[in-house]
Design a protein around this motif. Structure first.
Motif, mmCIF file in Angstrom:
data_model
loop_
_atom_site.group_PDB
_atom_site.id
_atom_site.type_symbol
_atom_site.label_atom_id
_atom_site.label_comp_id
_atom_site.label_asym_id
_atom_site.label_seq_id
_atom_site.Cartn_x
_atom_site.Cartn_y
_atom_site.Cartn_z
ATOM 1 N N GLY A 80 1.109 5.716 0.365
ATOM 2 C CA GLY A 80 0.356 6.856 0.838
ATOM 3 C C GLY A 80 1.236 7.709 1.212
ATOM 4 O O GLY A 80 2.457 7.503 1.265
ATOM 5 N N THR A 111 -3.837 7.882 0.261
ATOM 6 C CA THR A 111 -3.463 7.172 -1.026
ATOM 7 C C THR A 111 -3.647 8.330 -1.993
ATOM 8 O O THR A 111 -4.207 9.300 -2.049
ATOM 9 C CB THR A 111 -4.184 6.050 -1.226
ATOM 10 O OG1 THR A 111 -5.584 6.160 -1.444
ATOM 11 C CG2 THR A 111 -4.080 4.779 0.188
ATOM 12 N N LYS A 164 0.752 -1.209 -0.065
ATOM 13 C CA LYS A 164 0.013 -0.074 -0.072
ATOM 14 C C LYS A 164 0.817 1.223 -0.041
ATOM 15 O O LYS A 164 1.926 1.226 0.582
ATOM 16 C CB LYS A 164 -0.975 0.009 1.318
ATOM 17 C CG LYS A 164 -2.005 -1.120 1.304
ATOM 18 C CD LYS A 164 -2.780 -1.154 2.451
ATOM 19 C CE LYS A 164 -3.800 -2.275 2.446
ATOM 20 N NZ LYS A 164 -3.097 -3.628 2.406
#
Length: 277
Positions: A135, A149, A133
């Motif tokens: 961000g 994000t 992920k």
């Protein structure tokens, strides 16, 4: 003088198992004062390079730790002076074990948060990748880190994940990052022309920086294609998918205009028929 020493060393029974003297309390007070002075120096050394906001957070956490250290110093000092604190030790140990098991993950998050503040490996505004992920960090708290994000979704990351997973800080060395787009061309294609077109596709995008210049890598001879990668530098890696998409559009256009084919995997199927008797 002798009478004063006798008074100071006279034991006073506070409970059935706890007896202390005035001298014990004086020694304990001196040890606590010295410990407080040393802890203040340690806190200032650990937080000297932190931003002001991080210093405030670290000071709060260090305050809780200070009281735990004081409790330990009191028990150890009294035990060293001959005071029987076995019962207190046993009760404290049992209590701490129970609390530790119940709040294990919470303690991991807080300790990890302290490490983040001390190491300064992650700052507000950094672009990080953790567990697949990506961000941009908005806020670093003691238990969690909040990041946004590229789709404007909020990631709430428990800080203990920093200790158990590999963290990629995209902007640790600055805001500029090296990105790439991969493509395969058919065998027999003019590789020099492919290189020229890939460089042209990257250079045509306004988001791509002129320095360092884009480059092309001949990655490998694939099963069905010759594999290339065009690499380039962006000043905003957080939104890299948009210039990457535009470069792919441009590559497709230039390849069509110049007769370069992007192949797809092909398989030959042989059907064997058996004669029926």
């Amino acid at each position: 003088m002798k009478e004063i020493l006798e008074i100071l060393n006279t034991p006073y029974k506070l409970t059935e198992h706890l007896t202390v003297s005035i001298m014990d309390l004086i020694i304990l007070a001196v040890v606590l004062i010295i410990a407080s002075f040393l802890l203040t120096i340690v806190r200032k050394l650990l937080s000297r390079k932190m931003p002001r906001e991080d210093k405030k957070k670290f000071k709060v956490v260090f305050g809780y730790a200070r009281w735990l250290i004081y409790v330990g110093i009191v028990l150890i000092t009294l035990h060293s002076l001959g005071v029987d604190v076995t019962g207190v030790f046993a009760a404290s140990a049992a209590l701490l074990i129970g609390i530790g098991l119940a709040l294990q993950t919470l303690f991991q998050d807080i300790i990890s948060g302290i490490f983040i503040l001390v190491d300064q490996t992650v700052h507000v505004g950094d672009i990080i990748e953790l567990d697949g992920k990506v961000g941009k960090v908005d806020e670093i708290k003691l238990r969690t880190t909040r990041a946004t994000t590229a789709d404007n979704k909020v990631l709430v990351i428990p800080n203990h994940l920093y200790l158990t997973n590999s963290l990629y800080n995209w902007t640790q060395n600055g805001v500029m990052t090296r990105e790439s787009v991969s493509v395969g061309v058919a065998y027999g294609s003019d590789v020099q022309l492919v290189k020229k077109l890939l460089l042209q596709a990257a250079s045509n995008q306004p988001e791509v920086l002129d320095t360092p210049e884009p480059g092309v890598l001949f990655m490998d001879f694939g099963d069905s294609s010759l594999n290339f990668k065009v690499v380039f530098t962006l000043a905003d890696s957080f939104n890299a998918r948009f210039p990457q998409s535009e470069i792919r559009f441009e590559i497709d256009r230039l390849f069509r205009e110049n007769g370069i084919t992007i192949p797809f995997p092909q398989r030959d199927i042989h059907i064997i028929e058996k004669n029926k008797k």
